[in-house]
Scaffold this motif. Structure first.
Motif, PDB file in Angstrom:
ATOM      1  N   HIS A  36       0.862  -1.177   0.000  1.00 31.62           N
ATOM      2  CA  HIS A  36       0.000   0.000   0.000  1.00 31.62           C
ATOM      3  C   HIS A  36       0.901   1.230   0.000  1.00 31.62           C
ATOM      4  O   HIS A  36       1.630   1.476   0.960  1.00 31.62           O
ATOM      5  CB  HIS A  36      -0.888   0.034   1.249  1.00 31.62           C
ATOM      6  N   ASP A 206     -11.174  -3.053  -4.866  1.00 32.08           N
ATOM      7  CA  ASP A 206     -11.500  -2.597  -3.513  1.00 32.08           C
ATOM      8  C   ASP A 206     -12.511  -1.461  -3.620  1.00 32.08           C
ATOM      9  O   ASP A 206     -12.661  -0.835  -4.669  1.00 32.08           O
ATOM     10  CB  ASP A 206     -10.220  -2.114  -2.817  1.00 32.08           C
ATOM     11  N   GLU A 265     -10.198 -11.062   4.745  1.00 33.41           N
ATOM     12  CA  GLU A 265      -9.368  -9.894   4.953  1.00 33.41           C
ATOM     13  C   GLU A 265      -9.055  -9.771   6.429  1.00 33.41           C
ATOM     14  O   GLU A 265      -9.956  -9.578   7.238  1.00 33.41           O
ATOM     15  CB  GLU A 265     -10.112  -8.665   4.453  1.00 33.41           C
TER      16      GLU A 265
HETATM   17  C1  JFZ Z   1     -10.084  -1.893   2.250  1.00 30.95           C
HETATM   18  C2  JFZ Z   1      -9.508  -0.503   2.265  1.00 30.95           C
HETATM   19  O1  JFZ Z   1     -10.468   0.404   2.724  1.00 30.95           O
HETATM   20  C3  JFZ Z   1      -8.261  -0.485   3.116  1.00 30.95           C
HETATM   21  O2  JFZ Z   1      -7.712   0.808   3.159  1.00 30.95           O
HETATM   22  C4  JFZ Z   1      -7.259  -1.449   2.536  1.00 30.95           C
HETATM   23  O3  JFZ Z   1      -6.875  -1.040   1.241  1.00 30.95           O
HETATM   24  C5  JFZ Z   1      -7.875  -2.847   2.488  1.00 30.95           C
HETATM   25  C6  JFZ Z   1      -6.991  -3.847   1.794  1.00 30.95           C
HETATM   26  O4  JFZ Z   1      -9.125  -2.837   1.800  1.00 30.95           O
HETATM   27  O5  JFZ Z   1     -10.597  -2.183   3.529  1.00 30.95           O
HETATM   28  C7  JFZ Z   1     -11.460  -3.205   3.713  1.00 30.95           C
HETATM   29  C8  JFZ Z   1     -11.992  -3.908   2.674  1.00 30.95           C
HETATM   30  C9  JFZ Z   1     -12.850  -4.988   2.918  1.00 30.95           C
HETATM   31  C10 JFZ Z   1     -13.155  -5.325   4.216  1.00 30.95           C
HETATM   32  C11 JFZ Z   1     -12.617  -4.615   5.272  1.00 30.95           C
HETATM   33  C12 JFZ Z   1     -11.774  -3.550   5.015  1.00 30.95           C
HETATM   34  N1  JFZ Z   1     -13.983  -6.419   4.452  1.00 30.95           N
HETATM   35  O6  JFZ Z   1     -14.419  -7.103   3.485  1.00 30.95           O
HETATM   36  O7  JFZ Z   1     -14.213  -6.763   5.628  1.00 30.95           O
END
Ligand code: JFZ
Length: 447
Positions: A36, A206, A265
């Motif tokens: 990131h 995303d 995730e």
């Molecule tokens: C997202 C993004 O908002 C975060 O900044 C980061 O890039 C991450 C990899 O992806 O955040 C998430 C996306 C999905 C969930 C939780 C956070 N989810 O499915 O629970």
């Protein structure tokens, strides 16, 4: 009672797993790296000495109510004018990832703030208009490809800054119009990325949870088809689009949409049943929940290499890949703490990677002391809780055609005592084998 199957126009495109070479390659990765990086790395989770109480890559959404400095968004939206990473060298990142044992990497081409690390023709908010100017995505793709690491492009549908972006379903005509232009913009950028970087193996979506996007089942379905035609073999997870009932990841008939499950995730399944037999990977942060660079590394628990290896092995024992996230700083350097973790994981992988790459779930009873992975006729036993009698007992189903012939440690190939044990459990369906662990070899050797 059997539930009636719905006729879906925009549900899953496939039942069961993909079985082409590209997908098999994905399945065999075992370990990956996420990076990131963007302008959020400049504030690194704080501004004017005040800390933002959230994930560092979300700092643009900091409100004055929760302590943000005055006119924070305007400040943030000008940060790209200082984006000039002097320590950035994609080759250093790629070499480090290689040493860690990563076989694929996912790179943030554009996060929710919308700043593009490639020179997109479709917006001015890109690297070209920063003092750095050069195409960072190109440097990353080429450096990792040169190390034999497959590259996946992370792409956020959310673009806070774009005039056409809407998060809720547009109602007023001018909002609908704006959103139509945003959809076209999004499509153009995706096509551009695939054309600019033909080495790309897949797209990692995303921010696709917005009601506005979820409401676009027909259009996103068509776009997925277009992207797949543009790049045969392309891998897309379950986080791209919704069906016409707004169901994400799994369509209204419960069938996965996309090539692998993206719901894991920062969490892991516990049993193989939790995975529903799907392909999946787990993306994991080293702190509790920081993806982008956060200068304040000390105020939260930092996972140890041991923690990460335990998760890596749990994932692989359940047919998943494990992906460790790194957040380089505003100058493009991976912080020393993260580099040290990568090195430790790499030391362990140096010895044990054959228990990670290309393995599958071993359909044997799961032992309490650790996890099992399997490749051809080899069973890999990763011991995390060493039995107090130093004996590792394997339970092999009587129906199994494979009987353990020899046992040894991966660290030195020294044979270990292996003996069949008749437990006298006549109604049990297992045979038992004992492997004696050498006493001098202890868990302390784990990083
Ligand atoms: C997202 C993004 O908002 C975060 O900044 C980061 O890039 C991450 C990899 O992806 O955040 C998430 C996306 C999905 C969930 C939780 C956070 N989810 O499915 O629970």
């Amino acid at each position: 009672p059997n539930k009636e199957r719905l006729e879906l126009r925009h549900g899953s495109h496939r039942e069961g797993k993909r079985n082409d070479a590209e997908m098999q390659r994905w399945r065999d990765y075992g370990l990956g790296q996420f990076i990131h990086w963007g302008v959020y790395a400049i504030p690194g989770g704080a501004w004017d000495g005040i800390s933002y109480n959230g994930a560092a890559e979300w700092i643009r959404s900091w409100s004055e109510k929760s302590g943000a400095p005055k006119d924070w968004r305007a400040t943030y939206d000008k940060l790209y004018k200082q984006f000039n990473p002097q320590h950035f060298d994609a080759k250093i990142w790629a070499k480090q990832a290689k040493k860690m044992g990563a076989r694929y990497m996912i790179f943030t081409t554009k996060h929710h703030d919308g700043f593009c690390l490639w020179p997109s023709k479709y917006t001015k908010y890109t690297i070209v208009n920063s003092p750095y100017k050069k195409d960072i995505v190109k440097e990353v793709v080429e450096a990792y490809a040169a190390e034999g690491i497959d590259v996946y492009l992370y792409f956020s549908i959310i673009f806070w800054n774009h005039p056409g972006y809407r998060s809720t379903v547009p109602k007023a005509p001018h909002d609908s119009l704006a959103y139509e232009s945003f959809k076209e913009f999004t499509r153009n950028q995706l096509v551009e990325l695939l054309q600019n970087y033909p080495q790309t193996k897949g797209l990692w979506f995303d921010g696709s949870w917005d009601a506005a996007w979820v409401n676009q089942a027909a259009w996103t379905d068509k776009l997925e088809t277009e992207l797949r035609q543009l790049k045969p073999g392309l891998i897309i997870g379950s986080r791209f689009r919704a069906d016409e009932y707004g169901k994400r990841h799994f369509d209204s008939n419960g069938i996965m949409m996309g090539d692998y499950e993206q719901g894991w995730e920062r969490k892991l399944p516990t049993t193989i049943d939790d995975t529903h037999g799907n392909d999946w990977d787990c993306v994991m942060t080293i702190p509790p929940n920081q993806w982008g660079y956060n200068a304040d590394w000390k105020s939260s628990y930092i996972k140890t290499p041991y923690d990460l290896i335990a998760m890596l092995m749990q994932a692989n024992s359940l047919n998943g890949n494990f992906v460790i996230n790194f957040g380089p700083d505003g100058q493009g350097a991976i912080r020393p703490e993260e580099s040290a973790i990568a090195a430790k994981v790499g030391e362990w992988m140096q010895i044990n990677s054959e228990a990670v790459y290309g393995v599958t779930h071993a359909n044997f009873p799961k032992p309490d002391y650790g996890v099992l992975t399997k490749k051809d006729t080899t069973l890999y036993v990763t011991v995390f809780n060493r039995p107090i009698n130093n004996i590792v007992r394997l339970a092999i189903p009587k129906s199994s055609k494979e009987i353990p012939g020899k046992a040894y440690l991966l660290v030195n190939n020294v044979p270990l005592d292996l003996s069949a044990v008749n437990m006298g459990l006549d109604r049990d369906n297992n045979m038992y084998y004992d492997v004696a662990l050498p006493v001098g070899f202890s868990a302390a050797e784990m990083p």
